[in-house]
Design an enzyme around this catalytic site. Structure first.
Site, PDB file in Angstrom:
ATOM      1  CE1 TYR B  59       4.459 -53.803  59.502  1.00 23.76           C
ATOM      2  CE2 TYR B  59       2.635 -54.480  60.896  1.00 23.76           C
ATOM      3  CZ  TYR B  59       3.157 -54.224  59.635  1.00 23.76           C
ATOM      4  OH  TYR B  59       2.355 -54.381  58.534  1.00 23.76           O
ATOM      5  CB  SER B 216      -1.682 -47.287  53.306  1.00 28.21           C
ATOM      6  OG  SER B 216      -1.082 -46.057  53.683  1.00 28.21           O
ATOM      7  N   PRO B 217      -5.261 -47.670  54.362  1.00 34.21           N
ATOM      8  CG  PRO B 217      -6.797 -48.305  56.013  1.00 34.21           C
ATOM      9  CD  PRO B 217      -5.334 -48.376  55.661  1.00 34.21           C
ATOM     10  CG  LEU B 218      -7.872 -43.685  56.663  1.00 34.95           C
ATOM     11  CD1 LEU B 218      -7.836 -43.262  58.121  1.00 34.95           C
ATOM     12  CD2 LEU B 218      -9.165 -43.207  55.995  1.00 34.95           C
ATOM     13  N   GLY B 220      -2.226 -43.145  54.071  1.00 34.07           N
ATOM     14  CA  GLY B 220      -1.040 -42.821  54.864  1.00 34.07           C
ATOM     15  C   GLY B 220      -1.039 -41.403  55.409  1.00 34.07           C
ATOM     16  N   GLY B 221      -2.224 -40.823  55.529  1.00 35.48           N
ATOM     17  CA  GLY B 221      -2.292 -39.505  56.136  1.00 35.48           C
ATOM     18  C   GLY B 221      -2.301 -38.366  55.131  1.00 35.48           C
ATOM     19  CG  PHE B 224      -6.651 -36.902  56.958  1.00 32.89           C
ATOM     20  CD1 PHE B 224      -8.019 -36.829  56.724  1.00 32.89           C
ATOM     21  CD2 PHE B 224      -6.082 -38.147  57.174  1.00 32.89           C
ATOM     22  CE1 PHE B 224      -8.797 -37.971  56.736  1.00 32.89           C
ATOM     23  CE2 PHE B 224      -6.846 -39.282  57.191  1.00 32.89           C
ATOM     24  CZ  PHE B 224      -8.206 -39.209  56.968  1.00 32.89           C
ATOM     25  CB  THR B 225      -1.297 -33.762  55.996  1.00 36.75           C
ATOM     26  OG1 THR B 225      -0.785 -34.912  55.320  1.00 36.75           O
ATOM     27  CG2 THR B 225      -1.694 -34.155  57.408  1.00 36.75           C
TER      28      THR B 225
END
Lengths: 306, 306, 306
Positions: B59, B216-218, B220-221, B224-225
């Site tokens: 990371y 990546s439970p959302l 990866g963005g 929203f975008t």
């Protein structure tokens, strides 16, 4: 010498030479080899350490086994110094089989028994070291197929049993009915056809500790003649590794790429040219490191690993 | 309070906090956090009940663990009040690893051992609560990988072992060689990436009773975008449920959607913003009913269930 | 007579008639059958040897079971001379279920129990011979679903349990929690939808020795009305085999094609026309040889087997 290496298909089970001679194309050339030529081919192969010979009843339109058998009869070596592999289950539409109206499969006990008897007669031997069910048959009655396989094993006509082109589910089904192990699954695999790496087949083999045999280990020739970007990239990656390792030959590296896999892949080499075979055997002396192995995978997949 | 909830990865096995802090992006912002800022982040996370911290050697281009370790050294809490998770097996092409000529994998025992030692040093701890093999390695020799994992466990450097991004077949292969359970498979999953629901991975987890971790439970963005019809529809469905449940936040509902699954999914939250983390933790108090859950699935798949 | 044939779903387990009456479309015609007409249909079916009747709570918008039950009440035969099958788990958006805001699934114990009670009441019986979970539910908590199924079995309301449209992984998950076998997986399969032949579902069934039930065994009508090249070719292949076998009917051969499979497929026939049903039952007297079976597969796949 590395070319002496042998491989146990399953722990304590039958062993083959590390590379296998594929007789598929024995009669494909313009001039068909006579018995003497076949005997020389067998001799040359054994001299290279390749003592296992892969057949199927159907090869050459049902004619390869007999031609090979004629050569074997002239060959001076001992039967127990080589291994003969054959397959059954595909029913070709062929002048040799006028009853076959279309290509289909038969994995019934009667066909297994009859096909093995014909293979033994054609090859001029009294046993096969290994018999494979050639293709997964959607009509396979696993109890019946297993009974047919048990029968030829008990009769001493077949020493071990495997499959070819089976999925994991098909393998497990047949294995569940047999009192002895299924010792291999012969599958298509090469730097250009890598699906067995990820679809569970090699995971299953490694888990169950049987060594898969590999057909078309050089991608059926398209590796050398293919004009696409992918073939081009793979050739370039192989060339680089050939230079790094001193293998000096793209095909040799393509075989070494297979030998590097931990599931213990056993490539079946389809060339009938002695000088090609001698070159490919050098793969046994070539060990790719991880980065070399992945550089070839990356070229094949067209992207780095995730 | 619900945020106190913990979860056993396997029955009688190690437990994590119900939500996990993902350190993936620790150094992604413009201004990299200094040790004091990281210590505050750890403190805030633990205050929220999130005591488990998910790392990997790679990371931040191999730099996150060390930065986190510096913060951990300043943090006032006890080591045994938190859980540190790391991963190994990916070899990045990176200025930090000049020997890596291309991205590849290494699941050999030597690399596992060396990578764990580096993770321990960088994090400033003498054990990892959990070590994951980061990606399925087509060259994984399961005997060797298992031996490497056993060694770090026996040495007390690692307390439990799992995998990430493995198929069921890959999981079963590695598990077959280990004397202790594989306690998790960390996979990608979200309202926008639902393949693990149907491809057997969550069925396997539930059957074997291990809790999958979720990266990546959302989504990866893009949740929203994203400008596509699908993202739009999923946001609308989440908004409706947010209103119905009083969650007041689309992302919170997206996490609650994961928590509703019976395989006991453990989301790894990647945000570095304290206020976002506090908001997402509220997902633990939101329980979707079946129709709410399916309304989100329907929006994601673009059709009702069959 | 062949139409007397019965089939055990698992060894020593419950048996059905070799062909099953599917009540799906009982109310689909213009004029809905009254109780007397349904009683005659039951009588006719039993006379043909079809003693098993396949239902689901949702058929006909939740109305088929009650209509069938009215007919059953008038029918003169004994309850124990027939088998009643039903299903639960799908929650339709329907005037009958105003609480359902969207189509979803419920495999919770409370719904199983309530749905079985309604099916028993509607059918006018005190037990189901077989209850199936209608669709794989991504929210299936296998422990809870199994507990719900055990409860209805222990109460004597259900004699055996199966699933429908499950993958192998979903089947194995539920089976792992039950103290009795899952006796069938009812799946879609026909000469036009052959994926179960190769995706592991029939391999699993044969291996575990349960008989799959088959819905849409005639391809939902498109076999007869479809205008595409594929439908045309399949009809031609079926016609040829119909002539060769004396079956004189394309649909009868399509059913005989299913009966030829070694996994012991149990077709659910959806026709409400007595003369069609009588014709289809003749499939039990038609045995395809391997080449006939493969000629139909070849027509369906548009190519010979590999």
């Amino acid at each position: 010498m590395a070319s002496d290496k042998r491989i146990e298909l399953v722990p304590g089970g039958p062993s083959l030479s590390r590379l296998v001679f594929g007789a598929w194309r024995l009669l494909d050339g313009g001039a068909k080899p006579d018995a003497e030529a076949v005997a020389r081919l067998i001799d040359m192969s054994v001299d290279l350490g390749i003592t296992s010979f892969d057949h199927a009843d159907i090869y050459g339109g049902y004619e390869v086994e007999e031609a090979f058998g004629a050569g074997l009869a002239r060959w001076k070596g001992r039967r127990d110094s080589i291994e003969l592999i054959s397959k059954c289950g595909i029913m070709l539409k062929s002048p040799q089989r006028p009853a076959n109206r279309l290509k289909h499969y038969d994995t019934g006990a009667a066909h297994i028994s009859a096909s093995v008897d014909r293979s033994l007669k054609n090859l001029g031997t009294d046993y096969l070291d290994l018999l494979l069910i050639h293709r997964p048959d959607p009509l396979m009655d696993a109890d019946e197929t297993a009974a047919g396989l048990e029968r030829v094993v008990k009769a001493g006509k077949v020493r071990a049993v495997g499959v070819s082109n089976f999925t994991v589910a098909q393998f497990d089904l047949l294995a569940s009915r047999l009192p002895f192990p299924v010792v291999t699954n012969q599958v298509e695999h090469s730097v250009l056809e890598t699906s067995a790496l990820t679809d569970g087949r090699f995971d299953h083999a490694q888990r169950q500790r049987y060594a898969p045999m590999i057909w078309s280990p050089l991608g059926g020739g398209s590796l050398f003649t293919g004009d696409g970007q992918r073939e081009h990239n793979v050739r370039a990656a192989l060339s680089l590794v050939a230079a790094e390792t001193g293998a000096h030959d793209v095909a040799t590296v393509a075989i070494a790429w297979l030998l590097r896999h931990p599931a213990r892949l056993v490539p079946v080499l389809g060339t009938m040219k002695p000088e090609r075979l001698a070159q490919l055997v050098r793969a046994l002396e070539v060990t790719l490191d991880r980065q070399q192995w992945f550089s070839i995978l990356e070229a094949s997949e067209g992207r780095a690993v995730p």
